[in-house]
Motif scaffolding. Structure first.
Motif, PDB file in Angstrom:
ATOM      1  N   ILE A 381      43.084  44.893  53.342  1.00 18.19           N
ATOM      2  CA  ILE A 381      42.023  44.082  52.855  1.00 18.19           C
ATOM      3  C   ILE A 381      42.640  42.578  52.690  1.00 18.19           C
ATOM      4  O   ILE A 381      43.708  42.662  51.864  1.00 18.19           O
ATOM      5  CB  ILE A 381      41.303  44.237  51.779  1.00 18.19           C
ATOM      6  N   SER A 382      42.472  41.582  53.520  1.00 19.36           N
ATOM      7  CA  SER A 382      43.363  40.327  53.202  1.00 19.36           C
ATOM      8  C   SER A 382      42.000  39.193  53.199  1.00 19.36           C
ATOM      9  O   SER A 382      41.177  39.293  53.441  1.00 19.36           O
ATOM     10  CB  SER A 382      44.326  40.034  54.684  1.00 19.36           C
ATOM     11  N   GLU A 402      40.280  35.299  48.339  1.00 15.21           N
ATOM     12  CA  GLU A 402      41.568  35.508  47.661  1.00 15.21           C
ATOM     13  C   GLU A 402      41.763  36.873  47.312  1.00 15.21           C
ATOM     14  O   GLU A 402      41.032  37.426  46.608  1.00 15.21           O
ATOM     15  CB  GLU A 402      41.685  34.610  46.615  1.00 15.21           C
ATOM     16  N   VAL A 403      43.227  37.324  47.401  1.00 15.22           N
ATOM     17  CA  VAL A 403      43.503  38.593  46.950  1.00 15.22           C
ATOM     18  C   VAL A 403      44.440  38.537  45.611  1.00 15.22           C
ATOM     19  O   VAL A 403      45.431  37.667  45.511  1.00 15.22           O
ATOM     20  CB  VAL A 403      44.469  39.509  48.061  1.00 15.22           C
ATOM     21  N   ILE A 404      44.066  39.201  44.848  1.00 17.22           N
ATOM     22  CA  ILE A 404      44.708  38.896  43.168  1.00 17.22           C
ATOM     23  C   ILE A 404      45.489  40.373  43.273  1.00 17.22           C
ATOM     24  O   ILE A 404      44.895  41.325  42.792  1.00 17.22           O
ATOM     25  CB  ILE A 404      43.682  38.650  42.097  1.00 17.22           C
ATOM     26  N   THR A 410      44.887  45.723  42.079  1.00 14.42           N
ATOM     27  CA  THR A 410      44.475  44.551  43.012  1.00 14.42           C
ATOM     28  C   THR A 410      42.954  44.690  43.006  1.00 14.42           C
ATOM     29  O   THR A 410      42.377  45.513  43.357  1.00 14.42           O
ATOM     30  CB  THR A 410      45.131  44.917  44.584  1.00 14.42           C
ATOM     31  N   TYR A 411      42.634  43.056  43.142  1.00 13.89           N
ATOM     32  CA  TYR A 411      41.203  42.941  43.285  1.00 13.89           C
ATOM     33  C   TYR A 411      41.088  41.632  43.726  1.00 13.89           C
ATOM     34  O   TYR A 411      41.943  40.777  44.183  1.00 13.89           O
ATOM     35  CB  TYR A 411      40.433  43.155  41.668  1.00 13.89           C
ATOM     36  N   PHE A 425      33.860  38.175  41.654  1.00 13.18           N
ATOM     37  CA  PHE A 425      34.856  39.323  41.729  1.00 13.18           C
ATOM     38  C   PHE A 425      34.331  40.428  42.351  1.00 13.18           C
ATOM     39  O   PHE A 425      33.281  41.024  42.024  1.00 13.18           O
ATOM     40  CB  PHE A 425      35.121  39.575  40.284  1.00 13.18           C
ATOM     41  N   LEU A 426      35.304  41.149  43.211  1.00  7.24           N
ATOM     42  CA  LEU A 426      35.081  42.121  43.942  1.00  7.24           C
ATOM     43  C   LEU A 426      36.069  43.036  43.748  1.00  7.24           C
ATOM     44  O   LEU A 426      37.374  42.944  43.552  1.00  7.24           O
ATOM     45  CB  LEU A 426      34.984  42.016  45.363  1.00  7.24           C
ATOM     46  N   TYR A 427      35.782  44.636  43.220  1.00 10.97           N
ATOM     47  CA  TYR A 427      36.683  45.401  42.884  1.00 10.97           C
ATOM     48  C   TYR A 427      36.544  46.623  43.927  1.00 10.97           C
ATOM     49  O   TYR A 427      35.463  47.214  44.056  1.00 10.97           O
ATOM     50  CB  TYR A 427      36.489  45.879  41.450  1.00 10.97           C
TER      51      TYR A 427
END
Length: 696
Positions: A381-382, A402-404, A410-411, A425-427
């Protein structure tokens, strides 16, 4: 002993007189002899009790407490090396039976309890070599004299016993003198059951009797030639039954009492109302159901502390102060843990320490992970990726912005395809078949599946606050291509099939990121403390606790709002019921969590204090074991290092840290409202004409 002889004449001896009135005896002494009926005084105070109770309804406490929690905590540390022993067990319930045998056993038990307590205190604080100059005896109501319990029972006086006292030894007065009474304990049926109010205060009838005996002790001391340290104007009366007990402290100058011999009880009642200061402890358990004293619990602790003060009045300052003995707490704690760990290797290999631990060594060490690595969905996922989420009856699409990446998981920051301007926020959770091989997937399970459950429960119970994360959506990923999931349930062979997703709002920068970039100052610290407490307060009514407060689990929301605010996120380890266990973090977990593997009422607030300490520049040592973490906490609190650091930022944060320190490990609940008000007054907004949001 300091400045007195036990054989010195005292009140009622018949050989000393002062200011003799025309009646042959001083008026205050005559008043003392006429003051013999507790019921008469209680009757005169009934209306006053009702008035006091009504006036303090908003305070939820009619009287102040005799001891602050921080005093009891320090005293508890000082008592760690002291062994108390009770010889006779309390019967299961005095009020459950009217038999003489049960009542006799109760008086023998309270006599043994007081003797064990005063003996232990004398030897620990004053002298192990000198004999204890005190004794314990029961008070006989009809003649106001003291007898040994066994003697009174054998002579048929059981029915007339009304209390048990600690007295100064005096061979010339085997039945005691009232000015020799250090402390009096009233054994009454169902003291705990009749306690009234949320603060468990004693009933008016029991309190009235305690005030009677307290005033009688004060009158006797005012007539005595004995000297008292620091003064004779303070007495303690204990209230006990077969399980519970409390302390009544009465202070006042009896010289202000009007000695009207024709209105003894009216004068006494007026003195109580106008010239006394009364402190009453909550009624707490002292004996367990087997009749053994819980010496280490707060009920027995406050009784012992009262007894300690009584000894000091007669014997002067102790050779070993409470502060001196409490200062050795850390070394004793460390020694005890070492001994326990040595015992672990020979007993069961599982440890007698109660915090979660599965190996003989308490050390937390890094080991090589030889488990089979699985392909990471996150690496697939990017930015720009669109993920589709499926629930029972709808589908939603989210585009990754955005990838954190953190050291733990990683979320993503994403937006709904129908509302691209709102960030979320997506987990992405762990695939069910991949939960076992990797420890990282367990962290994801708490972050996604468990947090989804917690946030859903919050939503169902109507728990809302802008300082809490909002559940936007949850469901499973709809993977690209054909899905071969069987109709009977389960998942197909695609690595994304069945993978859970959690979407929350709002989005913000974590406190950890703010600290790294130097954006977390005093204003942010006060605001953060207020907002996190608001979040904790909002869920406390439902019995929910966070369990993992740390810089990575608090975000600052700045986008789209006039004033930035903080949101407490990361509810995957929240405590919903007793069997739940909090996350264990050597830097930010509360002391109780590290020791017991559970949370007390102040645990989240304690973690919040540690987070603020770190975020405001406080330095943690290298912690690699639970023992080291506990030792650092003990040292930091005892030396007030945490309070000093927070005091450099704000006096209200320092005061809050002191408050949390006094509550740690106790059953007493957090008073969120008062601290939210205090913090709110210290938050500076640009628009002073508007009240800030204090929801939660």
């Amino acid at each position: 002993m300091q400045g007195r002889s036990p054989d010195q004449e005292s009140i009622g001896s018949g050989t000393k007189r002062s200011s003799v009135s025309s009646g042959g005896r001083p008026r205050n002494q005559e008043f003392f002899y006429k003051f013999v009926d507790s019921d008469s005084l209680t009757e005169k105070l009934v209306d006053w009790f009702e008035t006091v109770t009504e006036d303090c309804a908003l305070k939820q406490q009619a009287f102040d407490v005799p001891f602050e929690l921080i005093e009891l905590q320090k005293f508890d540390y000082a008592l760690e090396g002291i062994s108390f022993q009770q010889l006779t067990r309390m019967p299961n319930a005095v009020h459950a039976s009217t038999s003489d045998a049960v009542e006799a056993t109760a008086y023998l038990a309270i006599e043994d309890f007081l003797h064990a307590g005063i003996k232990g205190l004398w030897e620990a604080f004053w002298s192990q070599d000198e004999p204890m100059p005190f004794s314990v005896a029961c008070l006989y109501n009809s003649n106001m004299k003291f007898y040994q319990a066994e003697q009174a029972i054998a002579n048929g006086r059981l029915g007339g016993l009304c209390g048990t006292g600690i007295l100064l030894n005096n061979s010339r007065h085997p039945h005691g003198k009232w000015d020799h009474v250090l402390e009096l304990a009233l054994l009454r049926p169902d003291v705990g059951g009749h306690a009234v109010g949320s603060d468990r205060q004693p009933s008016p009838s029991v309190l009235g009797e305690a005030l009677f005996y307290a005033l009688r002790m004060l009158l006797a001391r005012s007539l005595s030639r004995l000297s008292f340290f620091p003064d004779p104007c303070t007495v303690f009366v204990l209230l006990v039954d077969s399980q519970y007990g409390g302390v009544v402290k009465v202070e006042g100058d009896v010289n202000k009492l009007k000695f009207d011999l024709n209105n003894v009880y009216e004068c006494a009642a007026e003195w109580v109302k106008n010239h006394s200061r009364i402190s009453v402890s909550p009624i707490d358990r002292i004996w367990n159901k087997l009749g053994n004293a819980n010496w280490g619990d707060i009920g027995a602790l406050q009784v012992l502390f009262a007894t300690f003060h009584c000894i000091m009045q007669f014997a002067g300052m102790p050779k070993h102060s409470v502060e001196d003995l409490a200062a050795d707490h850390s070394s004793r704690l460390q020694t005890r843990r070492v001994e326990r760990q040595l015992g672990d290797t020979s007993v069961n290999g599982n440890g007698v320490l109660r915090y979660p631990q599965r190996s003989v060594s308490p050390e937390i060490v890094e080991v090589e992970d030889d488990s089979v690595k699985v392909d990471s969905k996150e690496s697939m996922i990017s930015e720009g990726t669109i993920l589709w989420l499926e629930d029972s009856d709808w589908q939603k699409g989210y585009q990754i912005k955005e990838v954190i990446n953190t050291s733990e998981l990683t979320y993503f920051i994403a937006s709904h395809l129908e509302d691209p301007g709102k960030n979320l926020f997506l987990y992405v959770g762990s695939h069910p078949s991949q939960l076992e091989p990797a420890w990282e997937d367990m962290n994801l399970w708490y972050q996604v599946q468990r947090q989804t459950k917690v946030l859903t429960i919050m939503k169902q119970r109507g728990l809302s606050s802008k300082y809490l994360p909002q559940l936007s959506a949850s469901g499973r990923i709809i993977h690209p291509g054909h899905c071969g999931r069987p109709s009977s349930g389960g998942n197909c062979d695609h690595p994304w099939c069945g993978t859970p997703i959690l979407v929350t709002s709002p989005v913000g920068e974590t406190v950890a990121e703010m600290v790294r970039s130097g954006q977390f100052g005093s204003e942010e610290a006060i605001r953060c403390c207020h907002d996190c407490l608001s979040a904790l307060s909002a869920v406390a009514s439902a019995g929910i606790r966070h369990g993992e407060i740390r810089p990575e689990n608090v975000i600052c929301v700045k986008s789209g709002v006039r004033h930035p605010y903080f949101v407490l996120i990361g509810w995957g380890h929240a405590i919903l019921e007793d069997r739940d266990r909090p996350a264990m973090n050597l830097h930010f977990s509360s002391t109780y969590a590290l020791q017991e593997g559970k949370l007390c009422s102040a645990s989240d607030a304690e973690s919040l204090v540690y987070m603020l300490y770190y975020s405001c520049g406080g330095v943690f040592p290298d912690l690699d074991s639970v023992e080291g973490a506990l030792l650092w906490r003990e040292t930091s609190w005892s030396r007030r290092l945490i309070q000093q650091k927070l005091g450099d930022i704000s006096t209200v944060l320092k005061a809050f840290a002191d408050y949390v320190d006094s509550l740690c490990g106790t059953p007493y609940p957090m008073d969120y409202d008062i601290w939210l008000r205090r913090l709110r007054r210290n938050i500076h907004e640009d628009d002073h004409g508007k009240e800030i949001d204090a929801t939660g």
